[in-house]
Design a protein around this motif. Structure first.
Motif, PDB file in Angstrom:
ATOM      1  N   ARG A 245       7.564  13.139   3.259  1.00  0.00           N
ATOM      2  CA  ARG A 245       6.981  14.368   1.484  1.00  0.00           C
ATOM      3  C   ARG A 245       7.080  13.720   0.576  1.00  0.00           C
ATOM      4  NH1 ARG A 245       8.889  19.178  -2.267  1.00  0.00           N
ATOM      5  NH2 ARG A 245       6.991  19.220  -3.449  1.00  0.00           N
ATOM      6  N   ALA A 246       7.130  12.239   0.376  1.00  0.00           N
ATOM      7  CA  ALA A 246       7.612  11.541  -0.878  1.00  0.00           C
ATOM      8  C   ALA A 246       6.522   9.858  -0.625  1.00  0.00           C
ATOM      9  CB  ALA A 246       8.814  10.774  -1.222  1.00  0.00           C
ATOM     10  N   VAL A 247       6.002   9.802   0.811  1.00  0.00           N
ATOM     11  CA  VAL A 247       5.362   8.955   1.894  1.00  0.00           C
ATOM     12  C   VAL A 247       4.175   9.804   1.612  1.00  0.00           C
ATOM     13  CG1 VAL A 247       4.533   7.930   3.957  1.00  0.00           C
ATOM     14  CG2 VAL A 247       6.930   7.973   2.954  1.00  0.00           C
ATOM     15  N   ARG A 248       3.896  10.695   2.092  1.00  0.00           N
ATOM     16  CA  ARG A 248       3.164  11.372   2.352  1.00  0.00           C
ATOM     17  C   ARG A 248       2.138  11.967   0.511  1.00  0.00           C
ATOM     18  NH1 ARG A 248       4.876  15.223   4.211  1.00  0.00           N
ATOM     19  NH2 ARG A 248       4.979  16.623   2.908  1.00  0.00           N
ATOM     20  N   ALA A 249       2.767  11.997  -0.167  1.00  0.00           N
ATOM     21  CA  ALA A 249       2.388  12.014  -1.932  1.00  0.00           C
ATOM     22  C   ALA A 249       1.783  10.875  -1.729  1.00  0.00           C
ATOM     23  CB  ALA A 249       3.307  12.786  -2.862  1.00  0.00           C
ATOM     24  N   ALA A 250       2.612  10.341  -1.945  1.00  0.00           N
ATOM     25  CA  ALA A 250       2.254   8.844  -1.976  1.00  0.00           C
ATOM     26  C   ALA A 250       0.291   8.166  -1.630  1.00  0.00           C
ATOM     27  CB  ALA A 250       2.974   7.329  -1.641  1.00  0.00           C
ATOM     28  N   VAL A 251       0.611   8.367  -0.032  1.00  0.00           N
ATOM     29  CA  VAL A 251      -0.775   8.459   0.447  1.00  0.00           C
ATOM     30  C   VAL A 251      -1.766   8.982  -0.528  1.00  0.00           C
ATOM     31  CG1 VAL A 251      -1.930   8.904   2.955  1.00  0.00           C
ATOM     32  CG2 VAL A 251       0.617   7.384   2.355  1.00  0.00           C
ATOM     33  N   LEU A 252      -1.868  10.230  -0.426  1.00  0.00           N
ATOM     34  CA  LEU A 252      -2.828  11.206  -0.749  1.00  0.00           C
ATOM     35  C   LEU A 252      -3.159  10.537  -2.271  1.00  0.00           C
ATOM     36  CD1 LEU A 252      -1.540  14.983   0.170  1.00  0.00           C
ATOM     37  CD2 LEU A 252      -3.525  13.437   0.712  1.00  0.00           C
ATOM     38  N   LEU A 253      -2.119   9.973  -3.392  1.00  0.00           N
ATOM     39  CA  LEU A 253      -2.093   9.616  -4.803  1.00  0.00           C
ATOM     40  C   LEU A 253      -3.564   8.330  -4.804  1.00  0.00           C
ATOM     41  CD1 LEU A 253      -2.222  10.305  -8.324  1.00  0.00           C
ATOM     42  CD2 LEU A 253       0.498   8.272  -7.464  1.00  0.00           C
ATOM     43  N   ALA A 254      -2.928   7.000  -3.297  1.00  0.00           N
ATOM     44  CA  ALA A 254      -3.680   6.168  -3.522  1.00  0.00           C
ATOM     45  C   ALA A 254      -4.833   6.246  -3.062  1.00  0.00           C
ATOM     46  CB  ALA A 254      -2.370   5.119  -2.659  1.00  0.00           C
ATOM     47  N   ALA A 255      -4.888   7.435  -2.766  1.00  0.00           N
ATOM     48  CA  ALA A 255      -6.782   7.215  -1.926  1.00  0.00           C
ATOM     49  C   ALA A 255      -7.388   8.385  -3.144  1.00  0.00           C
ATOM     50  CB  ALA A 255      -7.009   8.635  -0.812  1.00  0.00           C
ATOM     51  N   VAL A 256      -6.485   8.976  -3.747  1.00  0.00           N
ATOM     52  CA  VAL A 256      -7.814   9.713  -4.563  1.00  0.00           C
ATOM     53  C   VAL A 256      -8.354   8.909  -5.731  1.00  0.00           C
ATOM     54  CG1 VAL A 256      -7.963  11.474  -6.778  1.00  0.00           C
ATOM     55  CG2 VAL A 256      -6.865  11.714  -3.952  1.00  0.00           C
ATOM     56  N   VAL A 257      -7.000   8.261  -6.175  1.00  0.00           N
ATOM     57  CA  VAL A 257      -7.055   7.575  -7.405  1.00  0.00           C
ATOM     58  C   VAL A 257      -8.124   6.232  -7.290  1.00  0.00           C
ATOM     59  CG1 VAL A 257      -6.501   5.610  -9.007  1.00  0.00           C
ATOM     60  CG2 VAL A 257      -4.300   7.790  -8.633  1.00  0.00           C
ATOM     61  N   ALA A 258      -8.601   5.917  -5.969  1.00  0.00           N
ATOM     62  CA  ALA A 258      -8.623   4.198  -5.854  1.00  0.00           C
ATOM     63  C   ALA A 258     -10.276   5.539  -5.280  1.00  0.00           C
ATOM     64  CB  ALA A 258      -8.474   3.833  -4.558  1.00  0.00           C
ATOM     65  N   ALA A 259     -10.406   6.058  -4.287  1.00  0.00           N
ATOM     66  CA  ALA A 259     -11.704   7.069  -4.087  1.00  0.00           C
ATOM     67  C   ALA A 259     -12.403   7.367  -5.124  1.00  0.00           C
ATOM     68  CB  ALA A 259     -11.598   7.673  -2.749  1.00  0.00           C
ATOM     69  N   VAL A 260     -12.373   8.220  -5.620  1.00  0.00           N
ATOM     70  CA  VAL A 260     -12.956   8.592  -7.084  1.00  0.00           C
ATOM     71  C   VAL A 260     -13.980   7.457  -7.979  1.00  0.00           C
ATOM     72  CG1 VAL A 260     -14.066  10.067  -9.040  1.00  0.00           C
ATOM     73  CG2 VAL A 260     -11.967  10.670  -7.352  1.00  0.00           C
ATOM     74  N   TRP A 261     -13.469   5.976  -8.354  1.00  0.00           N
ATOM     75  CA  TRP A 261     -14.364   5.450  -9.560  1.00  0.00           C
ATOM     76  C   TRP A 261     -14.766   4.292  -8.159  1.00  0.00           C
ATOM     77  CZ3 TRP A 261     -13.425   0.125 -10.334  1.00  0.00           C
ATOM     78  CH2 TRP A 261     -11.711  -0.199  -9.317  1.00  0.00           C
ATOM     79  N   VAL A 367       0.735   3.075   8.208  1.00  0.00           N
ATOM     80  CA  VAL A 367       0.696   3.719   6.834  1.00  0.00           C
ATOM     81  C   VAL A 367       0.037   3.837   6.172  1.00  0.00           C
ATOM     82  CG1 VAL A 367       2.073   4.908   5.713  1.00  0.00           C
ATOM     83  CG2 VAL A 367       3.075   4.892   7.861  1.00  0.00           C
ATOM     84  N   THR A 368      -0.582   2.781   5.720  1.00  0.00           N
ATOM     85  CA  THR A 368      -1.387   1.875   4.632  1.00  0.00           C
ATOM     86  C   THR A 368      -3.195   2.126   5.287  1.00  0.00           C
ATOM     87  OG1 THR A 368      -0.032   0.205   3.784  1.00  0.00           O
ATOM     88  CG2 THR A 368      -1.877   0.067   2.825  1.00  0.00           C
ATOM     89  N   SER A 369      -3.423   2.023   6.068  1.00  0.00           N
ATOM     90  CA  SER A 369      -4.185   1.876   7.224  1.00  0.00           C
ATOM     91  C   SER A 369      -4.185   4.031   6.799  1.00  0.00           C
ATOM     92  CB  SER A 369      -4.101   1.706   8.245  1.00  0.00           C
ATOM     93  OG  SER A 369      -4.204   0.727   8.145  1.00  0.00           O
ATOM     94  N   LEU A 370      -3.603   4.465   6.911  1.00  0.00           N
ATOM     95  CA  LEU A 370      -4.185   6.359   6.767  1.00  0.00           C
ATOM     96  C   LEU A 370      -4.622   6.586   5.516  1.00  0.00           C
ATOM     97  CD1 LEU A 370      -0.995   7.370   8.262  1.00  0.00           C
ATOM     98  CD2 LEU A 370      -2.875   7.735   9.463  1.00  0.00           C
TER      99      LEU A 370
END
Length: 434
Positions: A245-261, A367-370
């Motif tokens: 769960r911690a990895v999954r949350a980290a993947v989602l956080l990294a994706a959303v933070v980077a994507a919008v701006w 995982v990073t590529s995901l």
């Protein structure tokens, strides 16, 4: 002669850092960046055709992102980092040698493939090598500075594109871009890479290639980094994201933070034009945002000291600065947009560092590529939403609305930090960001 062992890892870290910064700078020193849209237009492409090229670019990156990450885990991350600039160079050469829609489309496929090859592999290699040297704590600092090197390369491309174009036109611009890519590929061969072979029957499990040390030292157990094979690496990476769960949350956080701006950056020229300045002044306003991005990367060491609530505050303040600057609709508002981009760049680097710290298996690049694939998918969604909002309400309102996801994330992170603090007070001061 007296030997000081701690200096050896420091020297190796410095070598890794220098290689990383050189690779980051040369990979982004592409003089075609400021002019390729003009090249497409002068070739006779319509706006619809140019937009379709961007879709092809994004689709190629999304489709190849995760398979290339698994390939990096199974074979060699350094090899993929060397190949990526060569693939991009082939695409850029095609653009200037055979300017046409089919050539541009193939070039974007190659450019998307190049991005996919490097994405995941770079972060995984840097973190793994730092971890091997007992210096994983320096990851955010190095990646933050690498992001700044990329930003400086983009600024250099903007400054150099005009004079080079005046001398030799698009052929000269293309040649300079190809040369920078080939130099980046040469620099990539200098990356250190220590990999473990998959154990065979009675073979010991601490064997490493390139005469590297065993994993009993600093960082042991943080990343097995065994050569599992492509399919096994892909499955292991997917399994880790699904099960942890911690990895999954980290993947989602990294994706959303980077994507919008990251998506909004494509529309900053439109926002600048809406402030009422002339066309010649637009680049100066954009320069402010790039300076903000560069500073954000350099602030990574200070950002690592943020607690979860501090990180949430960083997102909230950046979002408010973005909304205020966009709605102000005056040139001075771009100072606030620059502050926002500074904060978002810092938040992106910290989210990436958090993800690398959460990954424990050998499929780190997968995982990073995901996370990279999730970022690309989110960017496409932001493009669509922005188009609808900007068409009906204008660019300023669209930028302001795009700040809302950051406010929501800030609220969720702050709430979770509060719950953790009540249950386990010791974690409240440990610097966790989610």
């Amino acid at each position: 002669m007296t030997v000081h062992p701690p200096r050896v890892p420091d020297a190796r870290v410095r070598r890794l850092a220098a290689t990383l910064y050189g690779y980051a700078f040369l990979s982004e020193l592409v003089l075609l960046y400021p002019l390729y849209a003009l090249l497409f237009s002068e070739t006779g492409l319509s706006v619809w055709q140019i937009s379709s090229l961007f879709v092809i670019w994004s689709a190629a990156s999304i489709l190849l992102e995760v398979p290339s990450g698994a390939f990096a885990d199974a074979f060699s991350r350094r090899l993929l980092l060397s190949l990526a600039p060569v693939v991009a160079a082939a695409g850029f050469a095609l653009w200037v040698l055979v300017p046409s829609y089919p050539a541009f489309a193939v070039g974007f496929v190659l450019w998307g493939a190049a991005g996919a090859l490097a994405s995941g592999a770079l972060e995984a290699l840097v973190f793994t090598e730092l971890d091997r040297l007992g210096a994983a704590g320096r990851y955010a600092r190095l990646i933050g500075r690498a992001k700044t090197a990329e930003t400086l390369a983009v600024l250099a491309s903007i400054l150099l594109a005009g004079p080079v174009f005046a001398v030799g036109g698009y052929p000269a611009i293309g040649a300079a871009s190809v040369l920078a890519c080939l130099l980046a590929a040469a620099v990539a061969t200098r990356f250190p890479e220590h990999r473990r072979r998959a154990p065979a029957q009675a073979a010991p499990t601490d064997v490493v290639t390139e005469a590297g040390p065993d994993r009993s030292g600093p960082g042991a157990g943080a990343d097995d980094d065994e050569d599992l094979g492509w399919w096994a690496s892909l499955r292991a990476g997917l399994a880790e994201v699904r099960a942890d769960r911690a990895v999954r949350a980290a993947v989602l956080l990294a994706a959303v933070v980077a994507a919008v701006w990251g998506a909004l950056d494509e529309y900053t020229p439109l926002l600048a034009r809406d402030t009422g300045v002339g066309e010649a002044t637009v680049p100066l306003l954009l320069l402010l945002t790039w300076i903000g991005v560069a500073v954000g990367g350099l602030l990574a060491p200070a950002g690592e000291r943020l607690t979860a609530r501090g990180y949430a505050g960083l997102l909230a303040l950046s979002a408010l600065a973005l909304a205020a600057g966009a709605l102000f609709a005056r040139p001075a508002g771009f100072a606030l947009v620059a502050v926002a981009f500074c904060g978002f760049q810092l938040a992106t680097v910290l989210a990436d560092a958090r993800l690398q710290a959460r990954i424990t298996g050998g499929s780190r690049a997968t995982v990073t590529s995901l996370a990279g694939m999730a970022t690309d998918v989110t960017i496409i969604a932001v493009y669509g939403g922005y188009g609808l909002l900007a068409t009906g309400a204008g660019n300023g309102v669209a930028f302001a609305v795009a700040a809302v996801p950051y406010l929501v994330m800030a609220l969720l992170l702050a709430s979770r930090a509060g719950r953790l603090a009540r249950r386990r007070p010791e974690r409240a001061s440990a610097g966790h960001i989610g």
